[in-house]
Design a protein around this motif. Structure first.
Motif, PDB file in Angstrom:
ATOM      1  N   GLN A  31       0.831  -1.193   0.000  1.00 51.65           N
ATOM      2  CA  GLN A  31       0.000   0.000   0.000  1.00 51.65           C
ATOM      3  C   GLN A  31       0.877   1.260   0.000  1.00 51.65           C
ATOM      4  O   GLN A  31       2.033   1.236   0.430  1.00 51.65           O
ATOM      5  CB  GLN A  31      -0.922   0.014   1.221  1.00 51.65           C
ATOM      6  CG  GLN A  31      -1.838  -1.194   1.307  1.00 51.65           C
ATOM      7  CD  GLN A  31      -2.690  -1.383   0.069  1.00 51.65           C
ATOM      8  OE1 GLN A  31      -3.294  -0.432  -0.433  1.00 51.65           O
ATOM      9  NE2 GLN A  31      -2.733  -2.613  -0.449  1.00 51.65           N
ATOM     10  N   GLU A  34       3.433   2.341   2.833  1.00 52.59           N
ATOM     11  CA  GLU A  34       3.768   1.159   3.619  1.00 52.59           C
ATOM     12  C   GLU A  34       5.234   0.776   3.412  1.00 52.59           C
ATOM     13  O   GLU A  34       5.843   1.071   2.387  1.00 52.59           O
ATOM     14  CB  GLU A  34       2.865  -0.007   3.202  1.00 52.59           C
ATOM     15  CG  GLU A  34       3.054  -1.269   4.038  1.00 52.59           C
ATOM     16  CD  GLU A  34       2.109  -2.402   3.637  1.00 52.59           C
ATOM     17  OE1 GLU A  34       1.847  -3.275   4.478  1.00 52.59           O
ATOM     18  OE2 GLU A  34       1.632  -2.399   2.477  1.00 52.59           O
ATOM     19  N   PHE A  36       7.118  -2.761   3.217  1.00 52.12           N
ATOM     20  CA  PHE A  36       6.815  -4.189   3.097  1.00 52.12           C
ATOM     21  C   PHE A  36       8.120  -4.950   2.924  1.00 52.12           C
ATOM     22  O   PHE A  36       8.975  -4.559   2.124  1.00 52.12           O
ATOM     23  CB  PHE A  36       5.897  -4.425   1.897  1.00 52.12           C
ATOM     24  CG  PHE A  36       5.334  -5.816   1.796  1.00 52.12           C
ATOM     25  CD1 PHE A  36       4.090  -6.105   2.333  1.00 52.12           C
ATOM     26  CD2 PHE A  36       6.046  -6.829   1.172  1.00 52.12           C
ATOM     27  CE1 PHE A  36       3.560  -7.392   2.240  1.00 52.12           C
ATOM     28  CE2 PHE A  36       5.535  -8.112   1.070  1.00 52.12           C
ATOM     29  CZ  PHE A  36       4.282  -8.399   1.617  1.00 52.12           C
ATOM     30  N   THR A 194       7.193   4.846  -0.069  1.00 55.02           N
ATOM     31  CA  THR A 194       6.786   3.455   0.078  1.00 55.02           C
ATOM     32  C   THR A 194       8.029   2.589  -0.115  1.00 55.02           C
ATOM     33  O   THR A 194       8.801   2.810  -1.044  1.00 55.02           O
ATOM     34  CB  THR A 194       5.731   3.082  -0.988  1.00 55.02           C
ATOM     35  OG1 THR A 194       4.590   3.926  -0.835  1.00 55.02           O
ATOM     36  CG2 THR A 194       5.318   1.624  -0.859  1.00 55.02           C
ATOM     37  N   CYS A 209       9.664  -2.751   8.772  1.00 53.63           N
ATOM     38  CA  CYS A 209       8.508  -3.036   7.917  1.00 53.63           C
ATOM     39  C   CYS A 209       7.204  -3.161   8.710  1.00 53.63           C
ATOM     40  O   CYS A 209       7.188  -3.580   9.863  1.00 53.63           O
ATOM     41  CB  CYS A 209       8.754  -4.323   7.130  1.00 53.63           C
ATOM     42  SG  CYS A 209      10.176  -4.193   6.005  1.00 53.63           S
ATOM     43  N   ASP A 210       6.107  -2.820   8.026  1.00 53.03           N
ATOM     44  CA  ASP A 210       4.766  -2.975   8.586  1.00 53.03           C
ATOM     45  C   ASP A 210       4.265  -4.400   8.387  1.00 53.03           C
ATOM     46  O   ASP A 210       3.604  -4.963   9.256  1.00 53.03           O
ATOM     47  CB  ASP A 210       3.800  -2.001   7.903  1.00 53.03           C
ATOM     48  CG  ASP A 210       4.299  -0.560   7.955  1.00 53.03           C
ATOM     49  OD1 ASP A 210       4.563  -0.086   9.064  1.00 53.03           O
ATOM     50  OD2 ASP A 210       4.431   0.061   6.885  1.00 53.03           O
ATOM     51  N   ARG A 211       4.543  -4.949   7.201  1.00 53.04           N
ATOM     52  CA  ARG A 211       4.171  -6.320   6.877  1.00 53.04           C
ATOM     53  C   ARG A 211       5.318  -6.976   6.127  1.00 53.04           C
ATOM     54  O   ARG A 211       6.227  -6.304   5.643  1.00 53.04           O
ATOM     55  CB  ARG A 211       2.901  -6.362   6.008  1.00 53.04           C
ATOM     56  CG  ARG A 211       1.640  -5.881   6.701  1.00 53.04           C
ATOM     57  CD  ARG A 211       0.400  -6.113   5.818  1.00 53.04           C
ATOM     58  NE  ARG A 211       0.539  -5.454   4.528  1.00 53.04           N
ATOM     59  CZ  ARG A 211       0.277  -6.039   3.346  1.00 53.04           C
ATOM     60  NH1 ARG A 211      -0.106  -7.308   3.302  1.00 53.04           N
ATOM     61  NH2 ARG A 211       0.403  -5.351   2.222  1.00 53.04           N
ATOM     62  N   ASP A 225       1.857  -9.677   9.481  1.00 56.66           N
ATOM     63  CA  ASP A 225       2.178  -8.377  10.046  1.00 56.66           C
ATOM     64  C   ASP A 225       3.494  -8.479  10.815  1.00 56.66           C
ATOM     65  O   ASP A 225       3.825  -9.535  11.363  1.00 56.66           O
ATOM     66  CB  ASP A 225       1.087  -7.907  11.008  1.00 56.66           C
ATOM     67  CG  ASP A 225      -0.219  -7.588  10.291  1.00 56.66           C
ATOM     68  OD1 ASP A 225      -0.169  -7.305   9.079  1.00 56.66           O
ATOM     69  OD2 ASP A 225      -1.276  -7.642  10.950  1.00 56.66           O
TER      70      ASP A 225
END
Length: 249
Positions: A31, A34, A36, A194, A209-211, A225
């Protein structure tokens, strides 16, 4: 809004009996804003996904979309490079040894069509914590961490939305790694970036990282996550084995 979409991505090298399937059926979305992560052992296909996105791995099938625009083949136009930039693992190999920092950044800015080159070079160096005193030095005259800061500045020169980070600290001394990770965290916030980040280092991914997606033998076995990573609540056996190995290291 989705910054990056990967659907049923297959990447291979060679043909016929010599064909090697490096990535098989990869699916994930990143996203806007984000960070990742792609994590897994060496040879699991993490960096190959980045290469497919940038056109450095030309033989692939499936769907890759950047901010809703589908990509095809290996050719990438100027609009792509205004949106997506990559920071490589080895900062010395990715910088021309006979070009000063000023030349590296100035030429990149010119390629992106900017006119106020001097002002932008100074701003880029300030953004990555170097300052003007490094402007006319050559790569061999600065440390590994400083070279990686120059590589990050070069990636930022075109004002991209998305940075692909391929093991950006693994070639650096442990004492310098945290500085570069903190810099990347600050730049993400400041420039609303991002990130798609590749690493074999679970603590780095957990911090940045978020995910994340866990890869094994060219396949994504789990998307989770980062909180699951920190809590050790992975679902797939391979993910749990990675967590256990990281905790024991």
């Amino acid at each position: 809004m989705t910054a990056l979409t990967i659907k049923n991505l297959n990447v291979w090298f060679g043909a016929h009996h010599d064909r090697v399937d490096a990535v098989r059926g990869a699916n994930f979305e990143v996203q806007v804003g984000e960070s990742f992560g792609l994590v897994g052992e060496s040879g699991s296909g993490k960096s190959t996904i980045l290469k497919a996105i940038t056109g450095l791995a030309p033989t692939w099938s499936g769907d890759i979309s950047v901010e809703g625009t589908p990509l095809s083949g290996a050719k990438r136009d100027r609009a792509f490079y205004k949106t997506v930039q990559m920071v490589f693992q080895d900062p010395y190999a990715s910088l021309h040894p006979r070009h000063t920092v000023d030349q590296v950044l100035s030429e990149t800015l010119q390629l992106h069509g900017f006119k106020d080159i001097d002002t932008r070079v100074v701003k880029l160096l300030d953004d990555v914590g170097l300052g003007g005193k490094f402007r006319f030095r050559y790569p061999h005259q600065i440390s590994g961490g400083q070279r990686q800061r120059v590589a990050v500045a070069r990636a930022l020169a075109g004002e991209p939305d998305i940075l692909l980070l391929d093991e950006p600290t693994s070639a650096l001394d442990v004492s310098v790694q945290a500085e570069i990770l903190n810099l990347l965290t600050d730049l993400r916030d400041e420039h609303k970036l991002t990130y798609l980040m590749v690493s074999h280092d679970l603590p780095v991914i957990g911090h940045m990282c978020d995910r994340l997606a866990v890869m094994k033998d060219g396949e994504i076995v789990e998307v989770m996550d980062s909180e699951d990573l920190r809590q050790g609540t992975a679902k797939h056996d391979y993910s749990r084995s990675l967590l256990a190995a990281s905790a024991a290291a």
